[in-house]
Design a protein around this motif. Structure first.
Motif, PDB file in Angstrom:
ATOM      1  N   ALA A 199      29.653  12.919  59.552  1.00  0.00           N
ATOM      2  CA  ALA A 199      30.068  12.288  58.100  1.00  0.00           C
ATOM      3  C   ALA A 199      31.270  11.819  58.435  1.00  0.00           C
ATOM      4  O   ALA A 199      31.982  11.881  59.167  1.00  0.00           O
ATOM      5  CB  ALA A 199      30.350  13.506  57.367  1.00  0.00           C
ATOM      6  N   THR A 212      34.176   8.691  56.409  1.00  0.00           N
ATOM      7  CA  THR A 212      34.590   8.097  55.064  1.00  0.00           C
ATOM      8  C   THR A 212      34.903   6.630  55.183  1.00  0.00           C
ATOM      9  O   THR A 212      35.734   6.227  56.401  1.00  0.00           O
ATOM     10  CB  THR A 212      35.850   8.854  54.388  1.00  0.00           C
ATOM     11  N   GLN A 258      34.584   6.254  50.004  1.00  0.00           N
ATOM     12  CA  GLN A 258      33.301   6.543  50.140  1.00  0.00           C
ATOM     13  C   GLN A 258      32.979   7.372  51.206  1.00  0.00           C
ATOM     14  O   GLN A 258      33.417   7.544  52.260  1.00  0.00           O
ATOM     15  CB  GLN A 258      32.274   5.214  50.355  1.00  0.00           C
ATOM     16  N   TRP A 301      29.966   8.771  53.915  1.00  0.00           N
ATOM     17  CA  TRP A 301      28.893   8.365  54.506  1.00  0.00           C
ATOM     18  C   TRP A 301      28.266   9.504  55.538  1.00  0.00           C
ATOM     19  O   TRP A 301      29.280  10.230  56.089  1.00  0.00           O
ATOM     20  CB  TRP A 301      28.878   6.996  55.291  1.00  0.00           C
ATOM     21  N   TYR A 319      25.826   9.856  58.933  1.00  0.00           N
ATOM     22  CA  TYR A 319      25.025   9.333  59.776  1.00  0.00           C
ATOM     23  C   TYR A 319      24.189  10.073  60.578  1.00  0.00           C
ATOM     24  O   TYR A 319      24.509  11.294  61.114  1.00  0.00           O
ATOM     25  CB  TYR A 319      25.899   8.783  60.871  1.00  0.00           C
ATOM     26  N   SER A 347      23.048   5.139  58.826  1.00  0.00           N
ATOM     27  CA  SER A 347      24.138   5.761  57.762  1.00  0.00           C
ATOM     28  C   SER A 347      23.518   5.508  56.396  1.00  0.00           C
ATOM     29  O   SER A 347      22.884   4.594  55.824  1.00  0.00           O
ATOM     30  CB  SER A 347      25.427   4.718  58.142  1.00  0.00           C
ATOM     31  N   THR A 348      24.070   6.609  55.503  1.00  0.00           N
ATOM     32  CA  THR A 348      23.533   6.562  54.166  1.00  0.00           C
ATOM     33  C   THR A 348      24.842   7.089  53.137  1.00  0.00           C
ATOM     34  O   THR A 348      25.507   7.891  53.765  1.00  0.00           O
ATOM     35  CB  THR A 348      22.338   7.763  53.802  1.00  0.00           C
ATOM     36  N   LEU A 349      25.019   6.109  52.294  1.00  0.00           N
ATOM     37  CA  LEU A 349      26.004   6.565  51.448  1.00  0.00           C
ATOM     38  C   LEU A 349      25.753   8.040  50.591  1.00  0.00           C
ATOM     39  O   LEU A 349      24.900   8.084  50.178  1.00  0.00           O
ATOM     40  CB  LEU A 349      26.474   5.738  50.432  1.00  0.00           C
ATOM     41  N   LEU A 350      26.738   8.976  50.693  1.00  0.00           N
ATOM     42  CA  LEU A 350      26.270   9.977  50.136  1.00  0.00           C
ATOM     43  C   LEU A 350      26.974   9.899  48.653  1.00  0.00           C
ATOM     44  O   LEU A 350      26.258  10.388  47.791  1.00  0.00           O
ATOM     45  CB  LEU A 350      27.015  11.275  50.933  1.00  0.00           C
ATOM     46  N   THR A 397      30.863   8.636  46.340  1.00  0.00           N
ATOM     47  CA  THR A 397      32.117   7.916  46.155  1.00  0.00           C
ATOM     48  C   THR A 397      33.008   8.799  45.043  1.00  0.00           C
ATOM     49  O   THR A 397      32.521   9.266  44.204  1.00  0.00           O
ATOM     50  CB  THR A 397      32.173   6.399  45.857  1.00  0.00           C
ATOM     51  N   ARG A 454      20.870  16.202  50.158  1.00  0.00           N
ATOM     52  CA  ARG A 454      22.027  15.360  49.982  1.00  0.00           C
ATOM     53  C   ARG A 454      22.296  15.748  48.470  1.00  0.00           C
ATOM     54  O   ARG A 454      22.584  14.709  47.510  1.00  0.00           O
ATOM     55  CB  ARG A 454      21.537  14.037  50.199  1.00  0.00           C
TER      56      ARG A 454
END
Length: 190
Positions: free
Chosen positions: A98, A100, A115, A117, A119, A124-127, A129, A178
């Motif tokens: 993880a 930021t 943000q 994120w 990996y 990588s995926t945005l978790l 914000t 998630r």
């Protein structure tokens, strides 16, 4: 990163918070009375990846970050590359990472945002914000550091930053799907 000694021991210990807010060090604690400094890691996150090895973040000038494996014999190998400059991360035993990314101010977040994120599996995926609070004036000493941590079993992530007016409460996410499973009370800072 500065490594002074690569002679293998049987046990290593990572000390310090790492990241923007401090340095970390790796010690051989085979003899706990006289621990031996192996490496000092400055301005970057690290994690032990075995009794003698560790991983650390190596931000590059091109705006990317190498995640590097450092072995007890002093050799290193790039594990993977993040597409952004990152100094702090939370490492999961499951292999997830993880990190930021700070954002500048915008409509609903006048002090900026962060943000979070994940990996995992070469992507990588945005978790989510969260908004940062106003807390960087000279009159506010002792603000807590941002929180980004993964549970020892690699199942949950907690993140947030209570830095003054406008801060959002810290959040807990289950990494498997998630899903946000908890919002901590507004006065929980660590």
């Amino acid at each position: 990163m500065t490594c002074t000694d690569h002679r293998p021991g049987t046990n290593s210990l990572l000390v310090g918070p790492g990241g923007e807010f401090g340095d970390s060090a790796v010690y051989d604690v085979s003899d706990p009375i006289t621990p031996r400094l192996l490496c000092r890691i400055q301005h970057s996150s690290a994690q032990l990846s075995g009794a003698l090895n560790f991983q650390y973040l190596d931000p590059r000038q091109d705006g990317s970050t190498d995640v590097v494996n450092h072995f007890s014999d002093g050799s290193e190998a790039r594990n993977f590359v993040l597409p952004v400059t990152v100094n702090t991360a939370a490492w999961a035993s499951t292999g997830a990472l993880a990190y930021t990314i700070p954002l500048s101010s915008h409509g609903s977040c006048p002090a900026g945002a962060t943000q979070v994120w994940i990996y995992q599996g070469s992507a990588s995926t945005l978790l989510y914000t969260y908004c940062n609070g106003f807390g960087d004036c000279i009159c506010r000493f002792g603000l807590p550091a941002p929180v980004l941590a993964i549970s020892p079993d690699g199942q949950y992530l907690v993140s947030g930053w209570l830095a003054g007016k406008g801060s959002e409460p810290m959040a807990v996410y289950r990494l498997a799907d998630r899903v946000r499973i908890a919002t901590l009370p507004g006065d929980v800072a660590r």
